[in-house]
Scaffold this active site. Structure first.
Site, short mmCIF file in Angstrom:
data_model
loop_
_atom_site.label_atom_id
_atom_site.label_comp_id
_atom_site.label_asym_id
_atom_site.label_seq_id
_atom_site.Cartn_x
_atom_site.Cartn_y
_atom_site.Cartn_z
N PHE A 525 0.90 -1.10 0.16
CA PHE A 525 0.05 0.11 0.04
C PHE A 525 0.82 1.20 0.01
CE2 PHE A 525 -2.40 -3.20 1.94
CZ PHE A 525 -3.76 -3.10 1.22
N PHE A 530 2.77 1.43 3.90
CA PHE A 530 3.00 0.15 4.56
C PHE A 530 2.75 -1.04 3.85
CE2 PHE A 530 -1.56 0.63 5.44
CZ PHE A 530 -1.97 -0.93 5.47
N GLU A 532 1.28 -5.06 3.82
CA GLU A 532 0.46 -6.12 4.85
C GLU A 532 1.28 -7.52 4.13
OE1 GLU A 532 -3.70 -8.17 6.27
OE2 GLU A 532 -3.69 -6.50 4.44
N ILE A 533 1.67 -8.34 5.13
CA ILE A 533 1.96 -9.65 4.87
C ILE A 533 0.85 -10.62 5.18
CG2 ILE A 533 3.76 -11.58 5.82
CD1 ILE A 533 5.85 -9.64 6.35
N VAL A 534 0.54 -11.42 3.99
CA VAL A 534 -0.75 -12.31 4.06
C VAL A 534 -0.36 -13.58 4.52
CG1 VAL A 534 -2.66 -12.89 2.73
CG2 VAL A 534 -1.44 -10.68 2.11
N CYS A 536 3.00 -16.51 5.16
CA CYS A 536 4.55 -16.74 5.22
C CYS A 536 4.54 -18.05 5.65
CB CYS A 536 5.15 -15.74 6.13
SG CYS A 536 6.75 -16.12 6.64
N LEU A 568 2.95 -4.99 8.04
CA LEU A 568 1.75 -5.21 9.19
C LEU A 568 1.51 -6.56 8.84
CD1 LEU A 568 -0.43 -1.95 9.39
CD2 LEU A 568 1.30 -2.66 11.01
N TYR A 574 1.19 -19.62 16.34
CA TYR A 574 2.21 -20.54 15.94
C TYR A 574 3.47 -19.49 15.41
CZ TYR A 574 -0.78 -24.05 16.66
OH TYR A 574 -1.68 -25.11 17.14
N ALA A 575 3.09 -18.21 14.86
CA ALA A 575 4.05 -17.44 13.86
C ALA A 575 4.45 -16.33 14.78
CB ALA A 575 3.34 -17.11 12.77
N ILE A 599 -6.72 -2.96 6.09
CA ILE A 599 -6.71 -4.55 6.62
C ILE A 599 -7.80 -4.66 7.55
CG2 ILE A 599 -4.38 -4.83 6.26
CD1 ILE A 599 -3.69 -4.30 8.87
N TYR A 602 -8.59 -9.93 12.44
CA TYR A 602 -8.55 -11.32 12.19
C TYR A 602 -8.77 -11.90 13.60
CZ TYR A 602 -7.24 -16.00 10.83
OH TYR A 602 -7.21 -17.61 10.60
#
Length: 792
Positions: A525, A530, A532-534, A536, A568, A574-575, A599, A602
């Protein structure tokens, strides 16, 4: 395996005794009995060769055709009175009568051995060795149940029998002679060690060599499964090819372990990749199972090697054995490589320092080390500018904002001294090597070395609705979709597919051996500042190798190039640990107004952010830190060499002096000591009270001051006062201030510092209280400096 007591005289093998070889494939275990069997046969041969010459002639006469006049067709002397149970070789009678007639042709024993009268002792001993091998093979033929193996034993039996009759050397007649495939297994494993581990320090390289020797030794004594057993286990395999290799293995490798009259070759020297592929999976499984079962019997120095490093070694080798593009099986693996250098076969060669990140519309595999983080879909979108295939940042190209160098401050080490120290450690040999197996090596060190050698590549790819579809890119995108689906099972596959193939999203892909093994899907964006990491993720069998860290470092450099300095992501439970290691935190630097609406929250995940520093070359950061540590170490050594001077003791106290300034002590300034910053000590009590009251009020009204307002309640923290012996809080400080307890600034500062110290001692670093203490402490010292109580 069982000893045979002997065979009736008159059969083709008289007095045979020895071990029957382990059924080739009866469990496929290492031929541990082979050594014992061959040793027993060797003992029997030694005993027979030490016998008197008449005794030797009797033994050879059994296998010698009759030489009497009249063209006798008898092919071997047979005793007139064979014992009901033939004695073993060392138990036979010592009296031999060369005139004793043969039971078959009536000619004497001497007529059967006339051709041996002038034969040397050495030649006779050689023939006796073949005799015992014939007897052993005769036993094998009768005990073997597998038809293919029995046929080979019988063929070798006839070959050796013929060699005795003709007094020749046994020679196997075959269409091909060893080696049967090049490069051999031994050469392939050596190439593998050079290809994968040439960068390691000498000590670790020696460990890898030990593992390689251990593996090759296991193959040389491994019992192959019979063709019939393999057909049952792998019905669709190349049965004819395996049978041919199995027959060769029996003739050249297995039987000669017992029958030394046959030429013997190591399995690893005459066979290549084809045979290794047919046995590797079963062999690896059984070796590891055997190691686990016998772990308590292993010596301590071998336990770690076999239980920890050997499985990893086998896993890495397995990839090269079954890979269609592995360079270790190439005939020209060493071609063109300068002496002492290991050739690296790569798709893209990365420079040694600033490795390029390929920005393309096709993915590249990276070494994964994370199970994944997810972020839901967003509502608005921005169009990403297309990136041509193969676009990369040149090593010489400066990073954005690189010109914004920080000003030098008082206390910085002079650059002249830095350069002087650097000159002493620019030689790589002078920098101590970090073991990849040690706890002190950087997480991404192995991945960085693999990239440098071309084992892995990184590409930023994405789907496009404007350009002609690229088959390779589409295959990589499918591979990424598979990796994300497997590693993020709670995310709907349709959702993953939609985002991976969405033109507004890109994916930094990690490619290894032409296939995707991991990636980071993201959406930029630019207008909001920034990304956004969707998703990984790294495929499970490639984790814990530093790929995840190196993947994230490449993503950071890619965004610095595009002048986006904030990440972001919504991380699941777990991550979170992975993202913390990559510099992410729950303290979001991006203003909420910037990302709200772009965003969405979640459920069950935590929003984390990371602020990038454009001055840091992230992919080389651990190397830089390592070098900085070495510079500091050298500087300390230099300083120590300068101050290692012994000064005479202070004699002034004998003369009645009660105290002296610290700075007047000889040598103390040379150590780097400096007087503690002196603040303005307010001598007026009212002025001191007013200043401290103002500072305390500011601290109490700070947003992070709420945990320290009152004493800790025992009901809220039952064990607090067992851990903290001297508690302190802002309410107690206010009461002390009112009672005029703080007669100096040092008393006030000591109580305030105790609040922060107690908090950090009792609470874990990731707790909210710990963070509040750090932030409030920073604010407190800012106010103290503003008031002039300490030097700025």
């Amino acid at each position: 395996m069982a000893d045979s007591a002997g065979i009736q005289q008159g059969s083709p093998a008289i007095g045979a005794s020895g071990l029957v070889p382990a059924a080739p494939g009866a469990g496929g275990t290492e031929g541990s009995g082979a050594a014992g069997g061959s040793a027993r046969i060797a003992v029997k041969k030694a005993q027979l060769r030490s016998s008197p010459r008449p005794k030797k002639l009797e033994k050879l006469g059994v296998y010698s055709s009759c030489k009497a006049e009249g063209a006798c067709k008898c092919n071997g002397w047979k005793s007139q009175n064979p014992p009901p149970t033939p004695p073993r070789t060392d138990q036979q009678s010592s009296t031999v009568n060369l005139q004793e007639p043969c039971r078959s042709c009536s000619h004497t024993l001497g007529d059967h051995v006339t051709h041996l009268e002038n034969v040397s002792e050495e030649e006779m001993n050689r023939l006796l060795g073949i005799v015992l091998d014939v007897e052993y093979l005769y036993t094998c033929v009768h005990k073997e149940e597998d038809a293919d193996t029995k046929q080979v034993y019988f063929s070798l039996f006839k070959l050796l029998r013929k060699s005795i009759l003709q007094m020749g050397k046994p020679t196997l007649e075959a269409q091909e002679s060893p080696p049967f495939e090049k490069p051999s297994i031994e050469q392939g494993v050596n190439n593998f060690v050079q290809y994968k581990f040439s960068h390691l320090p000498s000590k670790e390289r020696q460990t890898i060599m030990e593992l390689a020797k251990m593996f090759l030794n296991q193959i040389n004594y491994w019992q192959l499964e019979t063709p019939s057993q393999r057909r049952q286990r792998v019905p669709n395999d190349d049965a004819a090819g395996y049978k041919a290799n199995y027959t060769r293995w029996l003739c050249y490798c297995n039987v000669p372990q017992f029958c030394d009259s046959l030429p013997r070759y190591d399995t690893t020297q005459i066979f290549g990749r084809t045979l290794l592929r047919s046995v590797f999976t079963v062999m690896r499984k059984q070796l590891l199972e055997q190691a686990r079962q016998e772990k308590d019997k292993l010596p301590p120095e071998k336990r770690t090697l076999i239980l920890t490093h050997f499985p990893k070694f086998l896993s890495m080798l397995e990839e090269e054995v079954y890979s269609h593009s592995s360079p270790i099986w190439s005939h020209d693996f060493l071609a063109g490589a300068p002496a002492g250098q290991i050739p690296i076969h790569t798709v893209i060669s990365a420079p040694p320092v600033a490795r390029p990140l390929y920005y393309s519309t096709s993915p590249v595999s990276v070494d994964p080390s994370t199970c994944g983080s997810v972020s839901p879909a967003r509502k608005t979108a921005s169009v990403l500018e297309p990136n041509p295939v193969g676009e990369k940042r040149k090593p010489s190209e400066p990073l954005p904002h690189e010109e914004n160098k920080r000003p030098r401050v008082v206390g910085d080490i002079p650059m002249e001294l830095i350069n002087e120290v650097m000159a002493t450690i620019t030689d790589p040999a002078a920098i101590p090597e970090t073991s990849l197996l040690s706890a002190h090596s950087a997480r991404d060190e192995a991945a960085r070395l693999e990239e440098r050698r071309g084992v892995i590549e990184f590409h930023v790819i994405g789907n496009s609705l404007n350009q002609k579809p690229n088959k390779r890119i589409l295959m990589w995108l499918v591979g990424l979709q598979n990796v994300f689906s497997h590693q993020l099972p709670r995310m709907p596959k349709e959702y993953i597919t939609r985002l991976v193939f969405d033109p507004k999203h890109k994916t930094l892909s990690l490619i290894k051996d032409g296939r995707v093994i991991g990636g980071i899907c993201f959406r930029m964006f630019p207008s909001q500042g920034f990304t956004e990491i969707v998703f990984c993720a790294v495929t499970s069998n490639e984790q814990v190798k530093g790929y995840g860290t190196h993947l994230m470092n490449h993503l950071k450099e890619y965004h610095i190039k595009h002048e986006i300095l904030n990440f972001l992501t919504y991380a699941d439970e777990y991550a979170i640990g992975y993202f913390k290691k990559q510099g992410f935190s729950k303290d979001i630097k991006v203003p909420k107004a910037k990302y709200v609406g772009y965003i969405k929250d979640y459920e069950g995940a935590t929003l984390m952010g990371c602020e990038l520093n454009p001055s840091i070359p992230y992919t080389e950061f651990s190397v830089i830190i390592k070098k900085q540590k070495e510079i500091i170490k050298k500087l300390i050594e230099r300083k120590q060499a300068q101050i290692r001077k012994v000064y005479p003791g202070l004699s002034c106290f004998k003369e009645g002096v009660r105290q002296i300034p610290i700075e007047s002590i000889p040598g103390i300034r040379e150590t780097g000591w400096k007087p503690v910053g002196k603040g303005k000590e307010l001598k007026d009590p009212d002025q001191l009270y007013s200043t401290l009251k103002t500072i305390l009020q500011h601290v109490k009204s700070h947003p992070n001051g709420w945990p320290f307002m009152e004493p800790v309640k025992k009901t809220e923290a039952p064990g607090y006062y067992q851990v903290i012996r001297f508690p302190m809080d802002l309410k107690t400080m206010s009461e002390r201030l009112k009672s005029r307890y703080y007669t100096t600034r040092k008393l006030f500062m000591a109580d305030m510092q105790r609040i922060f110290t107690n908090c950090r001692e009792y609470n874990p670093p990731e707790s909210e209280y710990y963070k509040c203490a750090n932030l409030l402490e920073k604010f407190f010292y800012t106010k103290i400096k503003e008031a002039g109580l300490i030097e700025k």
